[in-house]
Enzyme design. Structure first.
Site, PDB file in Angstrom:
ATOM      1  N   GLY A  59     -10.152  -4.714  55.577  1.00 34.19           N
ATOM      2  CA  GLY A  59     -11.256  -3.905  56.079  1.00 34.19           C
ATOM      3  C   GLY A  59     -12.260  -3.618  54.974  1.00 34.19           C
ATOM      4  O   GLY A  59     -12.488  -4.449  54.093  1.00 34.19           O
ATOM      5  N   GLY A  60     -12.837  -2.420  54.999  1.00 33.79           N
ATOM      6  CA  GLY A  60     -13.834  -2.049  53.992  1.00 33.79           C
ATOM      7  C   GLY A  60     -13.268  -2.093  52.587  1.00 33.79           C
ATOM      8  O   GLY A  60     -13.961  -2.470  51.637  1.00 33.79           O
TER       9      GLY A  60
ATOM     10  N   GLU B 135     -24.915 -32.190  32.697  1.00 30.24           N
ATOM     11  CA  GLU B 135     -26.250 -31.943  32.126  1.00 30.24           C
ATOM     12  C   GLU B 135     -27.143 -31.302  33.195  1.00 30.24           C
ATOM     13  O   GLU B 135     -26.813 -31.361  34.384  1.00 30.24           O
ATOM     14  CB  GLU B 135     -26.866 -33.263  31.653  1.00 30.24           C
TER      15      GLU B 135
ATOM     16  N   GLY C  27     -18.150 -30.922  27.161  1.00 29.87           N
ATOM     17  CA  GLY C  27     -19.528 -31.078  27.610  1.00 29.87           C
ATOM     18  C   GLY C  27     -19.764 -32.406  28.300  1.00 29.87           C
ATOM     19  O   GLY C  27     -19.902 -33.445  27.630  1.00 29.87           O
TER      20      GLY C  27
ATOM     21  N   SER D  71      -9.536 -21.033  33.848  1.00 23.96           N
ATOM     22  CA  SER D  71     -10.568 -21.938  33.322  1.00 23.96           C
ATOM     23  C   SER D  71     -10.470 -22.057  31.805  1.00 23.96           C
ATOM     24  O   SER D  71     -10.513 -23.153  31.262  1.00 23.96           O
ATOM     25  CB  SER D  71     -11.953 -21.354  33.622  1.00 23.96           C
TER      26      SER D  71
ATOM     27  N   HIS E 108     -27.784 -34.002  35.635  1.00 19.97           N
ATOM     28  CA  HIS E 108     -26.678 -34.910  35.985  1.00 19.97           C
ATOM     29  C   HIS E 108     -25.368 -34.147  36.071  1.00 19.97           C
ATOM     30  O   HIS E 108     -24.691 -33.924  35.062  1.00 19.97           O
ATOM     31  CB  HIS E 108     -26.569 -36.050  34.956  1.00 19.97           C
TER      32      HIS E 108
ATOM     33  N   GLU F  82     -15.423 -29.424  38.312  1.00 16.39           N
ATOM     34  CA  GLU F  82     -14.400 -30.499  38.272  1.00 16.39           C
ATOM     35  C   GLU F  82     -14.560 -31.446  39.456  1.00 16.39           C
ATOM     36  O   GLU F  82     -13.582 -32.014  39.942  1.00 16.39           O
ATOM     37  CB  GLU F  82     -12.983 -29.912  38.303  1.00 16.39           C
TER      38      GLU F  82
END
Ligand code: TGC
Ligand code: FAD
Length: 421
Positions: free
Chosen positions: A376-377, A169, A166, A127, A172, A400
């Site tokens: 698994g775990g 919003e 930017g 990013s 929006h 995006e």
């Protein structure tokens, strides 16, 4: 997991990550990243030498500098800002921007591969790079004046400056045409008011490429610089996704900006949407990187983990998962390679990019989920990268353009009917 790793995890869990701790982690985990990429259809044969060089140099950088620290950064919700300069040095900022402005002068396949290698490590790191390259450098290069290009691009490429983009919003997101951030003229300046939300890199950005409406309601791109009175960038807290990336708001309270900071080369919503084409393309490669990492981890785990007296990879159900992961990764690799070639000759359409972004991200989420089960775990711990990738990809499927918005873009391309409104 070794005792040593537990020790270092504890250090970073409760304290700020200092450069010294980062270096200790790097030393402790040196050489532990064993990643090799799956290439079932020999797609490497389709790549040029420069593509392979980009891949190797970004991969080596990731293994050396990022893999050892990424889990701790994510756990601590810590953006490792010291890597901004490193990402510039390794050529991850704007590899597709011409060299005369400090970019790499490379093609779109090289750009895609660089994003793939970064996201193989972490979507948040990708990013940072894709915002800088596609959403800040790209609009300045494509729509900016010569003065703007020379002032900002070389510093952005080298990592001496960090940028953000930017558009979104609070009210929006999917529908940016409704934005309310606006500006009015004031002699040779403009006065900007409004707010942007969910902005990657914002709290540490030196500049923001901001999209706002003029008094006639027409959208323009404006370069807002840190330090301008009335401009602030509060951090967004409480994310369970992209925790190694920094997100924030952009708040404009009567910010007075020279008119020379307006991007002269575009007006209207097509400005930001054109930038998104480049960034969405990068994500379509990037998400494959996250999927590859999950697949490789699951493949190794299946060979090492024994139950009922044999490796779990010897059971048909686990083989089915691996076979389907590899199939989907291979299909996505071929789509992105072809799309990259279309990008290189300027023939990729927005709908083709939507298909690739949508497909890669969904594929990666499914691969991560299956890989998680195969571990698994252990799959829920930071000992393996799976859970981190899974949580990250929940942002990637939304930003995006959401998964559903890309479906609607495809739907409109197929039928000619607009189902957005
Ligand atoms: P619509 O009327 O269709 O189009 C308005 C104008 O834009 C043109 N256009 C495009 N131009 C270039 N590329 C594209 N992909 C374009 N799509 C449309 C169009 O031709 C028209 O031009 P003109 O000359 O006629 O004015 O616009 P709409 O309001 O109906 O919206 C269409 C829609 C919904 C597809 C669009 O708004 C959209 O894509 N929404 C999703 C918003 C989005 O993706 N936001 C992303 C914010 S940035 C971000 O998330 C960064 S995360 C980065 C990270 O951390 O990696
Ligand atoms: P909404 O638009 O409110 O959507 C909510 C739901 O409604 C979604 O499922 C959506 O698909 C659905 N929906 C909306 N419209 C329709 C429709 N017409 N038909 C059917 N379904 C619909 N933005 C930036 O500008 N710059 C950045 O750097 C940036 N970075 C981000 C980083 C992160 C971590 C995140 C999470 C977001 C970031 N974003 C950024 C914002 C991102 O682009 C938006 O979140 C995204 O576009 C969706 O907008 P929204 O969150 O307002 O959701």
């Amino acid at each position: 997991m070794s005792t040593l790793n537990f020790t270092f995890a504890n250090i970073v869990l409760y304290t700020q990550m200092t450069l010294e701790e980062i270096n200790l982690l790097k030393e402790a985990k040196k050489g532990q990243d064993r990643f090799t990429h799956p290439d079932f259809y020999n797609i490497d044969d389709l790549l040029y030498e420069e593509h392979l060089l980009v891949r190797d140099s970004v991969r080596n950088y990731v293994k050396r500098e990022l893999s050892p620290i990424i889990e701790a950064c994510a756990e601590n919700n810590y953006f490792p800002s010291h890597i901004i300069k490193q990402l510039g040095e390794v050529g991850c900022f704007g590899p597709q921007i011409p060299a005369e402005y400090g970019g790499g002068g490379l093609d779109y396949i090289s750009y895609g591969i660089a994003m793939q290698e970064l996201e193989r490590c972490d979507s948040g790191i990708r990013s940072t790079a894709s915002v800088q390259g596609s959403l800040v450098m790209y609009p300045i290069h494509k729509f900016g004046s010569e003065e703007q290009k020379h002032k900002f691009l070389p510093k952005l490429a080298s990592g001496d400056m960090l940028g953000c983009f930017g558009l979104t919003e609070p009210d929006h997101g999917s529908d940016p045409s409704g934005m309310t951030t606006h500006f009015k003229e004031d002699g040779d300046h403009i006065i900007l008011n409004g707010a942007k939300m969910w902005i990657s890199n914002a709290p540490q950005a030196d500049i923001a490429v901001v999209w706002a409406k003029n008094e006639e309601g027409i959208i323009h791109g404006i370069i807002v610089e840190r330090g301008m009175d009335g401009f602030s960038t509060p951090t967004t807290h409480g994310k369970w996704s992209l925790r190694a990336s920094i997100t924030g708001e952009l708040v404009f309270d009567n910010v007075r900006i020279p008119k020379s900071n307006i991007l002269p080369g575009v007006s209207g919503l097509k400005g930001p949407l054109t930038c998104l084409n480049s960034a969405r393309y990068g994500i379509s490669w990037g998400a494959i990187g996250a999927a590859m990492d999950c697949y490789e981890s699951a493949r190794r785990y299946a060979a090492e983990r024994k139950q009922f007296g044999k490796p779990i990879g010897g059971f048909q159900l686990q083989q089915k998962k691996l076979a389907e992961m590899l199939t989907e990764i291979t299909k996505a690799q071929l789509i992105c390679w072809r799309l990259g070639n279309l990008m290189n000759v300027g023939k990729a359409t927005p709908a083709q990019i939507s298909l690739a972004k949508r497909n890669s991200v969904e594929m990666a989420i499914n691969v991560a989920r299956e890989a998680r089960q195969m571990h698994g775990g252990m799959g829920i711990t930071g000992e393996y990268p799976i859970m981190r990738h899974m949580m990250n990809l929940e942002s990637v499927v939304t930003y995006e353009g959401t998964h559903d918005i890309h479906l609607l873009i495809l739907g409109m391309e197929i039928t000619g009917e607009n189902a957005f409104t």
